[in-house]
Design a protein around this motif. Structure first.
Motif, PDB file in Angstrom:
ATOM      1  N   VAL A  88      -3.881  -8.844   1.155  1.00 55.68           N
ATOM      2  CA  VAL A  88      -3.464  -7.582   1.569  1.00 55.68           C
ATOM      3  C   VAL A  88      -4.225  -6.626   0.517  1.00 55.68           C
ATOM      4  N   SER A  89      -4.383  -6.854  -0.766  1.00 60.61           N
ATOM      5  CA  SER A  89      -4.984  -6.027  -1.680  1.00 60.61           C
ATOM      6  C   SER A  89      -6.382  -5.946  -1.110  1.00 60.61           C
ATOM      7  N   SER A  91      -7.500  -6.084   1.794  1.00 63.17           N
ATOM      8  CA  SER A  91      -7.414  -4.983   3.033  1.00 63.17           C
ATOM      9  C   SER A  91      -7.562  -3.563   2.725  1.00 63.17           C
ATOM     10  N   LEU A  92      -6.532  -3.265   1.569  1.00 62.90           N
ATOM     11  CA  LEU A  92      -6.392  -2.144   0.942  1.00 62.90           C
ATOM     12  C   LEU A  92      -7.995  -1.562   0.419  1.00 62.90           C
ATOM     13  N   GLU A  95      -9.733  -0.509   3.277  1.00 53.99           N
ATOM     14  CA  GLU A  95      -9.451   0.608   3.893  1.00 53.99           C
ATOM     15  C   GLU A  95      -9.859   1.914   3.235  1.00 53.99           C
TER      16      GLU A  95
ATOM     17  N   MET B   1      -1.198  -3.860  -9.954  1.00 59.02           N
ATOM     18  CA  MET B   1      -1.164  -3.252  -8.348  1.00 59.02           C
ATOM     19  C   MET B   1      -0.258  -4.456  -8.047  1.00 59.02           C
ATOM     20  N   LEU B   3       1.570  -4.643  -4.321  1.00 58.07           N
ATOM     21  CA  LEU B   3       1.406  -4.069  -3.208  1.00 58.07           C
ATOM     22  C   LEU B   3       2.508  -4.616  -2.240  1.00 58.07           C
ATOM     23  N   ILE B   4       2.935  -5.939  -2.423  1.00 51.31           N
ATOM     24  CA  ILE B   4       3.993  -6.357  -1.594  1.00 51.31           C
ATOM     25  C   ILE B   4       5.335  -6.602  -2.411  1.00 51.31           C
ATOM     26  N   ARG B 128       5.150  -8.957   3.589  1.00 48.72           N
ATOM     27  CA  ARG B 128       3.643  -8.784   4.008  1.00 48.72           C
ATOM     28  C   ARG B 128       3.415  -8.165   5.113  1.00 48.72           C
ATOM     29  N   ALA B 131       3.433  -4.429   4.515  1.00 51.40           N
ATOM     30  CA  ALA B 131       2.269  -3.876   3.814  1.00 51.40           C
ATOM     31  C   ALA B 131       1.097  -3.862   4.865  1.00 51.40           C
ATOM     32  N   MET B 132       0.730  -4.847   5.535  1.00 54.54           N
ATOM     33  CA  MET B 132      -0.406  -4.649   6.577  1.00 54.54           C
ATOM     34  C   MET B 132      -0.114  -3.618   7.514  1.00 54.54           C
ATOM     35  N   LEU B 135      -1.170  -0.235   5.930  1.00 49.41           N
ATOM     36  CA  LEU B 135      -2.630  -0.351   6.040  1.00 49.41           C
ATOM     37  C   LEU B 135      -3.186   0.254   7.416  1.00 49.41           C
TER      38      LEU B 135
END
Lengths: 112, 139
Positions: A88-89, A91-92, A95, B1, B3-4, B128, B131-132, B135
Protein backbone atom coordinates in the motif's frame (compact mmCIF):
# COMPACT_ATOMS: atom_id res chain seq x y z
CA UNK A 1 16.56 -6.97 -5.15
CA UNK A 2 17.80 -3.43 -5.59
CA UNK A 3 16.67 -1.21 -2.70
CA UNK A 4 14.04 1.27 -3.81
CA UNK A 5 15.79 4.26 -2.25
CA UNK A 6 18.95 3.78 -4.29
CA UNK A 7 17.23 4.63 -7.55
CA UNK A 8 16.16 8.20 -7.20
CA UNK A 9 16.74 10.17 -10.38
CA UNK A 10 14.35 12.89 -9.18
CA UNK A 11 16.81 14.09 -6.58
CA UNK A 12 20.11 14.11 -8.44
CA UNK A 13 21.38 17.62 -8.93
CA UNK A 14 21.76 17.15 -12.67
CA UNK A 15 18.05 16.51 -13.10
CA UNK A 16 15.91 19.44 -14.17
CA UNK A 17 13.32 18.30 -11.64
CA UNK A 18 15.67 19.29 -8.83
CA UNK A 19 14.98 22.87 -9.79
CA UNK A 20 11.37 22.46 -8.66
CA UNK A 21 12.77 22.75 -5.16
CA UNK A 22 14.51 26.01 -5.85
CA UNK A 23 12.88 29.04 -4.21
CA UNK A 24 10.88 31.27 -6.52
CA UNK A 25 12.92 34.14 -8.00
CA UNK A 26 12.31 37.37 -6.16
CA UNK A 27 10.69 40.02 -8.33
CA UNK A 28 10.69 43.62 -7.08
CA UNK A 29 7.29 44.89 -6.10
CA UNK A 30 5.57 41.50 -6.34
CA UNK A 31 4.58 39.71 -3.14
CA UNK A 32 3.59 36.10 -3.57
CA UNK A 33 1.29 35.22 -0.68
CA UNK A 34 2.78 35.41 2.80
CA UNK A 35 6.36 36.57 2.56
CA UNK A 36 7.72 34.07 5.08
CA UNK A 37 11.18 32.55 5.07
CA UNK A 38 11.81 29.81 2.53
CA UNK A 39 11.68 26.48 4.44
CA UNK A 40 14.99 24.69 4.67
CA UNK A 41 13.32 21.38 3.90
CA UNK A 42 12.07 21.33 0.34
CA UNK A 43 9.61 19.06 -1.36
CA UNK A 44 12.49 16.95 -2.65
CA UNK A 45 13.66 16.29 0.91
CA UNK A 46 10.14 15.23 1.85
CA UNK A 47 9.91 12.96 -1.19
CA UNK A 48 13.25 11.46 -0.21
CA UNK A 49 11.82 10.74 3.23
CA UNK A 50 8.77 9.11 1.67
CA UNK A 51 10.90 6.87 -0.53
CA UNK A 52 13.11 5.98 2.44
CA UNK A 53 10.14 5.02 4.63
CA UNK A 54 8.58 2.94 1.83
CA UNK A 55 11.92 1.20 1.43
CA UNK A 56 12.08 0.62 5.20
CA UNK A 57 8.65 -1.02 5.07
CA UNK A 58 9.75 -3.32 2.25
CA UNK A 59 12.90 -4.29 4.17
CA UNK A 60 10.85 -4.91 7.33
CA UNK A 61 8.36 -7.09 5.44
CA UNK A 62 11.24 -9.02 3.90
CA UNK A 63 12.85 -9.57 7.32
CA UNK A 64 9.59 -10.82 8.89
CA UNK A 65 8.89 -13.12 5.93
CA UNK A 66 12.42 -14.47 6.14
CA UNK A 67 11.98 -15.21 9.84
CA UNK A 68 8.74 -17.09 9.10
CA UNK A 69 10.30 -19.04 6.24
CA UNK A 70 13.31 -20.01 8.33
CA UNK A 71 11.03 -21.23 11.09
CA UNK A 72 12.19 -18.69 13.69
CA UNK A 73 8.68 -17.28 14.00
CA UNK A 74 5.20 -18.70 13.53
CA UNK A 75 3.53 -15.30 13.11
CA UNK A 76 2.39 -15.90 9.53
CA UNK A 77 -0.21 -13.13 9.69
CA UNK A 78 2.41 -10.53 10.67
CA UNK A 79 4.41 -11.39 7.59
CA UNK A 80 1.42 -11.08 5.26
CA UNK A 81 0.23 -7.87 6.95
CA UNK A 82 3.72 -6.35 6.66
CA UNK A 83 3.80 -7.25 2.97
CA UNK A 84 0.39 -5.66 2.42
CA UNK A 85 1.44 -2.52 4.29
CA UNK A 86 4.57 -2.31 2.15
CA UNK A 87 2.43 -2.75 -0.98
CA UNK A 88 0.00 0.00 0.00
CA UNK A 89 2.78 2.45 0.84
CA UNK A 90 4.50 1.62 -2.44
CA UNK A 91 1.24 2.40 -4.28
CA UNK A 92 1.09 5.72 -2.43
CA UNK A 93 4.62 6.50 -3.57
CA UNK A 94 3.76 5.61 -7.16
CA UNK A 95 0.70 7.87 -6.99
CA UNK A 96 2.80 10.77 -5.73
CA UNK A 97 5.33 10.16 -8.49
CA UNK A 98 2.59 10.02 -11.14
CA UNK A 99 1.15 13.30 -9.89
CA UNK A 100 4.59 14.92 -9.93
CA UNK A 101 5.37 13.75 -13.46
CA UNK A 102 1.92 14.89 -14.60
CA UNK A 103 2.43 18.39 -13.24
CA UNK A 104 5.93 18.53 -14.74
CA UNK A 105 4.58 17.58 -18.17
CA UNK A 106 1.79 20.12 -17.77
CA UNK A 107 4.42 22.79 -17.14
CA UNK A 108 6.45 21.67 -20.17
CA UNK A 109 3.36 21.96 -22.41
CA UNK A 110 2.76 25.54 -21.31
CA UNK A 111 2.80 28.13 -24.07
CA UNK A 112 5.41 30.83 -23.53
CA UNK B 1 3.91 6.31 8.25
CA UNK B 2 0.83 4.29 9.12
CA UNK B 3 -1.40 3.96 6.08
CA UNK B 4 -3.66 1.10 7.15
CA UNK B 5 -5.35 2.21 10.36
CA UNK B 6 -6.14 -0.24 13.10
CA UNK B 7 -3.90 -2.90 11.63
CA UNK B 8 -1.94 -3.25 14.88
CA UNK B 9 -5.12 -4.13 16.76
CA UNK B 10 -6.11 -6.79 14.25
CA UNK B 11 -2.61 -8.21 14.23
CA UNK B 12 -2.72 -8.51 18.02
CA UNK B 13 -6.14 -10.18 17.86
CA UNK B 14 -4.88 -12.64 15.23
CA UNK B 15 -1.91 -13.53 17.42
CA UNK B 16 -4.20 -13.99 20.46
CA UNK B 17 -6.60 -16.28 18.57
CA UNK B 18 -3.66 -18.25 17.25
CA UNK B 19 -2.46 -18.82 20.83
CA UNK B 20 -5.96 -19.97 21.74
CA UNK B 21 -5.93 -22.42 18.83
CA UNK B 22 -2.55 -23.77 19.99
CA UNK B 23 -3.93 -24.35 23.48
CA UNK B 24 -7.01 -26.13 22.08
CA UNK B 25 -4.69 -28.29 19.99
CA UNK B 26 -2.69 -29.13 23.12
CA UNK B 27 -5.89 -30.03 25.02
CA UNK B 28 -7.18 -32.29 22.25
CA UNK B 29 -3.78 -33.92 21.76
CA UNK B 30 -3.58 -34.73 25.47
CA UNK B 31 -7.18 -35.90 25.85
CA UNK B 32 -5.98 -39.39 26.85
CA UNK B 33 -2.72 -38.52 28.61
CA UNK B 34 -2.71 -40.04 32.10
CA UNK B 35 0.87 -39.25 33.05
CA UNK B 36 2.55 -35.84 33.06
CA UNK B 37 5.85 -34.45 34.32
CA UNK B 38 4.05 -32.99 37.34
CA UNK B 39 2.43 -36.35 38.06
CA UNK B 40 -1.22 -37.27 37.63
CA UNK B 41 -3.30 -36.95 34.46
CA UNK B 42 -3.12 -34.01 32.06
CA UNK B 43 -5.23 -31.02 33.07
CA UNK B 44 -7.04 -28.86 30.60
CA UNK B 45 -5.53 -25.40 29.89
CA UNK B 46 -7.70 -22.32 29.48
CA UNK B 47 -6.67 -19.05 27.77
CA UNK B 48 -7.93 -15.67 28.92
CA UNK B 49 -7.44 -12.36 27.13
CA UNK B 50 -6.95 -8.80 28.31
CA UNK B 51 -6.96 -5.41 26.66
CA UNK B 52 -3.78 -3.62 25.79
CA UNK B 53 -3.37 0.08 25.02
CA UNK B 54 -1.99 0.13 21.49
CA UNK B 55 -1.39 3.84 20.95
CA UNK B 56 -2.98 7.15 21.76
CA UNK B 57 -4.76 8.86 18.94
CA UNK B 58 -4.50 12.60 18.56
CA UNK B 59 -7.81 13.56 16.97
CA UNK B 60 -10.30 11.14 18.54
CA UNK B 61 -8.87 11.41 22.04
CA UNK B 62 -8.93 7.98 23.66
CA UNK B 63 -6.41 5.34 22.74
CA UNK B 64 -7.23 2.18 20.86
CA UNK B 65 -7.73 -0.94 22.92
CA UNK B 66 -5.82 -3.91 21.58
CA UNK B 67 -5.85 -7.46 22.85
CA UNK B 68 -3.22 -9.82 24.21
CA UNK B 69 -3.20 -13.15 26.01
CA UNK B 70 -3.48 -12.41 29.75
CA UNK B 71 -2.67 -15.85 31.09
CA UNK B 72 -3.00 -19.55 30.47
CA UNK B 73 -4.63 -21.15 33.52
CA UNK B 74 -5.24 -24.76 34.42
CA UNK B 75 -8.76 -26.13 34.70
CA UNK B 76 -8.81 -27.79 38.15
CA UNK B 77 -12.05 -29.73 37.73
CA UNK B 78 -11.70 -33.48 38.46
CA UNK B 79 -11.23 -35.89 35.59
CA UNK B 80 -13.39 -38.88 34.81
CA UNK B 81 -12.67 -42.15 36.67
CA UNK B 82 -12.49 -45.17 34.35
CA UNK B 83 -12.26 -48.77 35.51
CA UNK B 84 -9.29 -50.28 33.70
CA UNK B 85 -7.12 -52.53 35.90
CA UNK B 86 -4.64 -53.31 33.07
CA UNK B 87 -3.65 -49.66 32.78
CA UNK B 88 -0.19 -48.89 34.25
CA UNK B 89 -1.55 -45.75 35.93
CA UNK B 90 -4.50 -47.53 37.55
CA UNK B 91 -4.90 -47.20 41.29
CA UNK B 92 -5.14 -50.19 43.67
CA UNK B 93 -8.87 -50.59 43.00
CA UNK B 94 -8.37 -50.53 39.20
CA UNK B 95 -9.60 -46.97 38.56
CA UNK B 96 -7.74 -44.65 36.16
CA UNK B 97 -8.22 -40.88 36.39
CA UNK B 98 -8.52 -39.55 32.85
CA UNK B 99 -7.77 -35.92 31.87
CA UNK B 100 -10.61 -33.44 32.40
CA UNK B 101 -10.69 -32.66 28.67
CA UNK B 102 -14.17 -32.64 27.14
CA UNK B 103 -13.80 -33.10 23.40
CA UNK B 104 -17.10 -31.45 22.47
CA UNK B 105 -16.16 -28.41 24.55
CA UNK B 106 -12.76 -28.24 22.84
CA UNK B 107 -14.39 -28.44 19.40
CA UNK B 108 -16.66 -25.51 20.28
CA UNK B 109 -13.58 -23.55 21.43
CA UNK B 110 -11.80 -24.50 18.21
CA UNK B 111 -14.65 -23.26 16.03
CA UNK B 112 -14.98 -20.03 18.06
CA UNK B 113 -11.24 -19.35 17.72
CA UNK B 114 -11.34 -20.10 14.01
CA UNK B 115 -14.35 -17.84 13.35
CA UNK B 116 -12.89 -15.01 15.43
CA UNK B 117 -9.66 -15.33 13.44
CA UNK B 118 -11.65 -15.10 10.21
CA UNK B 119 -13.50 -12.02 11.45
CA UNK B 120 -10.21 -10.28 12.23
CA UNK B 121 -8.84 -11.27 8.83
CA UNK B 122 -11.88 -9.60 7.24
CA UNK B 123 -11.07 -6.42 9.16
CA UNK B 124 -7.51 -6.49 7.84
CA UNK B 125 -8.70 -7.13 4.30
CA UNK B 126 -11.25 -4.30 4.41
CA UNK B 127 -8.77 -1.84 5.95
CA UNK B 128 -6.36 -2.57 3.13
CA UNK B 129 -9.11 -2.24 0.52
CA UNK B 130 -10.12 1.11 1.98
CA UNK B 131 -6.53 2.38 1.68
CA UNK B 132 -6.25 1.12 -1.90
CA UNK B 133 -9.62 2.63 -2.88
CA UNK B 134 -8.47 5.95 -1.44
CA UNK B 135 -5.37 5.82 -3.62
CA UNK B 136 -7.62 5.29 -6.64
CA UNK B 137 -9.03 8.81 -6.22
CA UNK B 138 -6.19 10.15 -8.33
CA UNK B 139 -6.84 7.79 -11.25
Amino acid sequence: MLPVGSVNPLLSAASPLAKIDAPLPKMPGVHLGAAGPVPAEGFGRMLDGLVASVDAKQVEAQAITKRVLLGDSDQLHQSVIAMQEAGVSFSLMVEVRNKLIESYQELMRMQV
Amino acid sequence: MNLISGIDLSAGALAAQKTRLDIVAQNIANAQTTRTAKGGPYQRQVVSFETEMVRTQGATGGGLQGIRVAQVTTDRSPGQQVYNPQHPDASADGLVTMPNVNLSQEMVDLITASRTYEANLSVVKNARQMAMRTLEIGK
